[in-house]
Design a protein around this motif. Structure first.
Motif, PDB file in Angstrom:
ATOM      1  N   CYS A 124       0.861  -1.180   0.000  1.00 30.43           N
ATOM      2  CA  CYS A 124       0.000   0.000   0.000  1.00 30.43           C
ATOM      3  C   CYS A 124       0.899   1.231   0.000  1.00 30.43           C
ATOM      4  CB  CYS A 124      -0.900   0.014   1.233  1.00 30.43           C
ATOM      5  SG  CYS A 124      -1.849   1.557   1.327  1.00 30.43           S
ATOM      6  N   GLN A 125       0.419   2.284  -0.676  1.00 26.61           N
ATOM      7  CA  GLN A 125       1.233   3.525  -0.752  1.00 26.61           C
ATOM      8  C   GLN A 125       1.425   4.175   0.610  1.00 26.61           C
ATOM      9  OE1 GLN A 125      -1.955   3.387  -1.753  1.00 26.61           O
ATOM     10  NE2 GLN A 125      -2.806   4.829  -0.279  1.00 26.61           N
ATOM     11  N   ASP A 126       0.457   3.948   1.530  1.00 28.94           N
ATOM     12  CA  ASP A 126       0.660   4.482   2.877  1.00 28.94           C
ATOM     13  C   ASP A 126       1.452   3.464   3.669  1.00 28.94           C
ATOM     14  OD1 ASP A 126       0.750   5.574   5.313  1.00 28.94           O
ATOM     15  OD2 ASP A 126      -1.418   5.712   5.634  1.00 28.94           O
ATOM     16  N   GLY A 176      -0.904   1.940   8.573  1.00 29.27           N
ATOM     17  CA  GLY A 176      -1.239   3.153   7.828  1.00 29.27           C
ATOM     18  C   GLY A 176      -2.169   4.086   8.584  1.00 29.27           C
ATOM     19  N   GLY A 211      -5.025   5.532   7.560  1.00 33.76           N
ATOM     20  CA  GLY A 211      -6.473   5.357   7.408  1.00 33.76           C
ATOM     21  C   GLY A 211      -7.036   4.431   8.462  1.00 33.76           C
ATOM     22  N   CYS A 212      -6.348   3.319   8.703  1.00 33.34           N
ATOM     23  CA  CYS A 212      -6.840   2.402   9.734  1.00 33.34           C
ATOM     24  C   CYS A 212      -6.525   2.945  11.124  1.00 33.34           C
ATOM     25  CB  CYS A 212      -6.318   0.981   9.517  1.00 33.34           C
ATOM     26  SG  CYS A 212      -4.544   0.806   9.518  1.00 33.34           S
ATOM     27  N   GLY A 268     -11.257   1.739   7.132  1.00 33.57           N
ATOM     28  CA  GLY A 268      -9.894   1.295   7.446  1.00 33.57           C
ATOM     29  C   GLY A 268      -9.498   0.139   6.542  1.00 33.57           C
ATOM     30  N   CYS A 269     -10.060   0.124   5.326  1.00 30.56           N
ATOM     31  CA  CYS A 269      -9.796  -0.954   4.368  1.00 30.56           C
ATOM     32  C   CYS A 269     -10.084  -2.326   4.968  1.00 30.56           C
ATOM     33  CB  CYS A 269      -8.393  -0.876   3.802  1.00 30.56           C
ATOM     34  SG  CYS A 269      -8.189   0.531   2.713  1.00 30.56           S
ATOM     35  N   CYS A 323      -5.831  -2.494   8.791  1.00 28.99           N
ATOM     36  CA  CYS A 323      -6.393  -2.873   7.491  1.00 28.99           C
ATOM     37  C   CYS A 323      -5.901  -4.261   7.058  1.00 28.99           C
ATOM     38  CB  CYS A 323      -5.963  -1.852   6.453  1.00 28.99           C
ATOM     39  SG  CYS A 323      -4.192  -1.470   6.492  1.00 28.99           S
ATOM     40  N   ALA A 379      -3.982  -4.795   4.781  1.00 23.37           N
ATOM     41  CA  ALA A 379      -2.545  -4.668   4.457  1.00 23.37           C
ATOM     42  C   ALA A 379      -1.769  -4.648   5.780  1.00 23.37           C
ATOM     43  CB  ALA A 379      -2.295  -3.408   3.642  1.00 23.37           C
ATOM     44  N   ARG A 411       0.940  -5.226   7.694  1.00 20.47           N
ATOM     45  CA  ARG A 411       2.359  -5.379   7.405  1.00 20.47           C
ATOM     46  C   ARG A 411       3.162  -5.400   8.690  1.00 20.47           C
ATOM     47  NH1 ARG A 411       1.619  -0.269   3.798  1.00 20.47           N
ATOM     48  NH2 ARG A 411      -0.127  -0.203   5.242  1.00 20.47           N
ATOM     49  N   PRO A 457      -5.977   4.437  -3.355  1.00 24.90           N
ATOM     50  CA  PRO A 457      -6.785   5.556  -2.859  1.00 24.90           C
ATOM     51  C   PRO A 457      -6.590   5.813  -1.369  1.00 24.90           C
ATOM     52  CG  PRO A 457      -8.127   3.590  -2.966  1.00 24.90           C
ATOM     53  CD  PRO A 457      -6.781   3.208  -3.550  1.00 24.90           C
ATOM     54  N   LYS A 507     -11.822   6.098  -1.434  1.00 28.87           N
ATOM     55  CA  LYS A 507     -12.295   4.878  -0.785  1.00 28.87           C
ATOM     56  C   LYS A 507     -13.064   5.218   0.470  1.00 28.87           C
ATOM     57  CE  LYS A 507      -8.368   3.909   2.190  1.00 28.87           C
ATOM     58  NZ  LYS A 507      -8.752   3.790   3.593  1.00 28.87           N
ATOM     59  N   GLY A 514      -5.705   0.176  -0.620  1.00 29.40           N
ATOM     60  CA  GLY A 514      -4.490  -0.599  -0.410  1.00 29.40           C
ATOM     61  C   GLY A 514      -3.928  -1.227  -1.678  1.00 29.40           C
TER      62      GLY A 514
HETATM   63  S1  SF4 Z   1      -4.567  -0.547   3.143  1.00 23.47           S
HETATM   64 FE1  SF4 Z   1      -6.032   1.128   3.362  1.00 23.47          FE
HETATM   65  S2  SF4 Z   1      -6.128   1.672   5.543  1.00 23.47           S
HETATM   66 FE2  SF4 Z   1      -4.314   0.411   5.168  1.00 23.47          FE
HETATM   67  S3  SF4 Z   1      -2.725   1.932   4.945  1.00 23.47           S
HETATM   68 FE3  SF4 Z   1      -3.442   1.365   2.904  1.00 23.47          FE
HETATM   69  S4  SF4 Z   1      -5.020   2.823   2.356  1.00 23.47           S
HETATM   70 FE4  SF4 Z   1      -4.665   3.023   4.550  1.00 23.47          FE
END
Ligand code: SF4
Ligand SMILES: O=C(O)C[C@H](O)C(=O)O
Length: 515
Positions: free
Chosen positions: A63-65, A143, A145-146, A187-188, A275, A277, A279, A398, A423, A447
């Motif tokens: 994911c970019q974040d 990330g 968002g979550c 939060g995906c 999320c 993702a 990691r 996104p 998203k 993600g």
């Molecule tokens: S997968 Fe979604 S919530 Fe998790 S860091 Fe990436 S964009 Fe944010």
């Protein structure tokens, strides 16, 4: 010359950001098997699965974040922690320069991005000593968002949909169920939660985050908590929120609960939402050479995400009709967007523009640097690298759209924008603007940063680079960029529907369970 410790940290960071571990992959594969392939959730899970493999293969961010890098280090007594800290910081800066991490450290007062992921409070490093000769380093990249969907409850409380929650296991149960409900798709989802019972406001969250270092397959040694974890996994998956909040059978992929003592006056339940993702990795290093001896979590390589597993279950399940696909060339016309309905899949070609928090705030009282009539704004903060040939997109999924809710409708009308891609959906103000002005909200799979990066064929330019890489306005030439209409110009919002349905389902769990 970088030290061997720094080299090992670099390897840990790259592996964590680019290769999802085996236990997480298995959980996502199980979710895929539980969803019909042709539903919105099923299609999104296929994209997620494909994205996981692409990230591994490209050695690029899943994911970019790439989140707040958080390290937990166990060292032998007497090890030099100052040198280790420096090694971690050097490795972070190098991984950022190599496009394995996004430039994610922003001055909270000025908004300026440090550009190397170093700054006050970043990265986060916790040290512990132990009476062993080796060094254990764990890293989680969680990330923003979550992180925004984390929630802390103070018991007793009145919980939306579930009524009174007391200072007991049943009260805790209500908090945790509500925590999953309130995250919706933002939060995906499908996600993982770590729960911390007790502590104070700070250590409660810390305990919750520590739970995210547990292996998905492990069993809680405290029988009541094991029961609670199992209960939450079962019931949270009956909420119908589904992947990305699109509705579906799988909302939660893992739940881990820990407990600490508390003060007599306080009773916190802290929930850390992660999320899909998810990691996190770890290494055990030789105490003398600092070479990697072993990885803490089983690596993802070898656990394929794209094998046609679960095809059979798709046959036996009710087979949903494949959504309608509509190919559109950007810029869009009012007619284009008014013809779209919730559930349609749109394939976009042409130029789109990224814009997130800084840009939306700026555009409220400034002109746009380019003509945005018929334009499409992508809520995205990409990972970008520059070489002699120019800028390259390394990851571009996104970001959570709801943050732009105060601005979006006004910005669409002011500049004649026809679509926003993001998203998690947006609220009533944007929905009204879509109807009035003629616009559409498109949901991309959160993600799936490698999947979307591949659709970007050229970087046509950039404005506001002073906002930093994630916040700049990138002009991107795309081909075959797929997204789902989740809010249309006819007043329909899939997000509002799923929220309402899941709230009704949440209320089914009002009655006491753990008494
Ligand atoms: S997968 Fe979604 S919530 Fe998790 S860091 Fe990436 S964009 Fe944010
Ligand atoms: O910052 C981002 O790119 C995404 C963020 O993690 C989000 O989920 O909104």
């Amino acid at each position: 010359m970088s030290s061997s410790f720094e080299q090992s940290m670099y390897k840990l960071i790259v592996e964590t950001s680019t290769n999802l571990p085996a236990d997480v992959r298995r959980a996502i594969t199980a979710a895929r098997e539980a969803e019909d392939r042709a539903t919105r959730a099923g299609l999104s899970l296929s994209t997620i699965a494909q994205n996981i493999e692409m990230a591994e293969c490209n050695v690029s961010p899943i994911c970019q974040d790439t989140g707040m890098p958080t390290f937990v280090v166990h060292t032998p007594v007497g090890a030099n922690q100052i040198i280790m800290k420096q090694g971690i910081r050097n490795a972070i800066a190098r991984a950022t320069k190599d496009g394995k991490l996004r430039t994610n450290s922003v001055d909270s007062l000025t908004g300026s991005n440090t550009g190397d992921n170093l700054g006050p409070g970043t990265p986060v490093i916790h040290f512990e000593q132990w009476e062993r000769d080796d060094v254990d380093v764990r890293l989680i990249l969680k990330g923003g968002g979550c992180e925004n969907k984390n929630i802390q409850y103070s018991l007793p409380a009145e919980i939306e949909g579930l009524g009174k929650a007391g200072r007991d296991l049943d009260g805790i149960r209500k908090c945790v169920l509500h925590a999953v409900y309130q995250a919706q798709g933002q939060g995906c989802s499908a996600g993982f939660i770590g729960v911390g019972i007790g502590g104070d406001r700070t250590t409660g969250y810390e305990l919750a985050k520590q739970q995210l270092f547990r292996k998905i397959e492990d069993v809680n040694p405290i029988p009541e908590l094991q029961q609670l974890e199992e209960y939450i996994m079962d019931k949270a998956n009956q909420l119908g929120i589904g992947t990305m909040g699109f509705g579906g059978n799988v909302t939660l992929l893992g739940c881990k609960v820990g407990v600490n003592n508390r003060l007599p006056a306080s009773f916190f339940v802290s929930v850390a939402y992660n999320c899909w993702a998810y990691r996190r990795q770890g290494v055990v290093l030789d105490g003398t050479t600092h070479e990697i001896k072993e990885w803490v979590y089983e690596g993802g390589t070898g656990v394929s995400m794209t094998e046609e597993a679960g095809e059979a279950s798709g046959e036996s399940a009710e087979v949903a009709a494949k959504p309608k696909e509509i190919v559109l060339q950007m810029p869009l016309t009012e007619e284009d967007v008014r013809s779209l309905k919730v559930g349609d899949v749109v394939i976009l070609n042409g130029e789109m523009h990224t814009g997130r928090d800084a840009l939306h705030k700026h555009l409220m009282d400034h002109d746009a640097p380019i003509d945005l009539n018929g334009g499409v704004i992508y809520h995205c903060g990409p990972v970008m690298l520059k070489d002699d040939a120019g800028w390259h997109v390394k990851a571009a999924g996104p970001t959570t759209s709801i943050r732009e809710e105060p601005y979006q409708g006004d910005i669409m009308k002011k500049f004649g924008l026809r679509a926003v891609i993001g998203k998690g959906g947006m609220g009533p103000k944007t929905l009204a603007a879509l109807q009035e002005h003629g616009g559409v909200y498109l949901n991309a799979v959160g993600g799936a940063a490698q999947y979307y990066a591949e659709c970007i064929k050229n970087v046509n330019g950039v404005d506001f680079s002073e906002f930093g890489i994630p916040e700049a306005m990138w002009h991107l030439q795309v081909e075959g960029f797929a997204a789902i209409v989740t809010m249309d110009s006819h007043g329909n919002s899939l997000h509002a529907e799923v929220d309402k349905d899941s709230k009704a389902k949440l209320a089914q769990f009002k009655d006491p369970v753990f008494v």
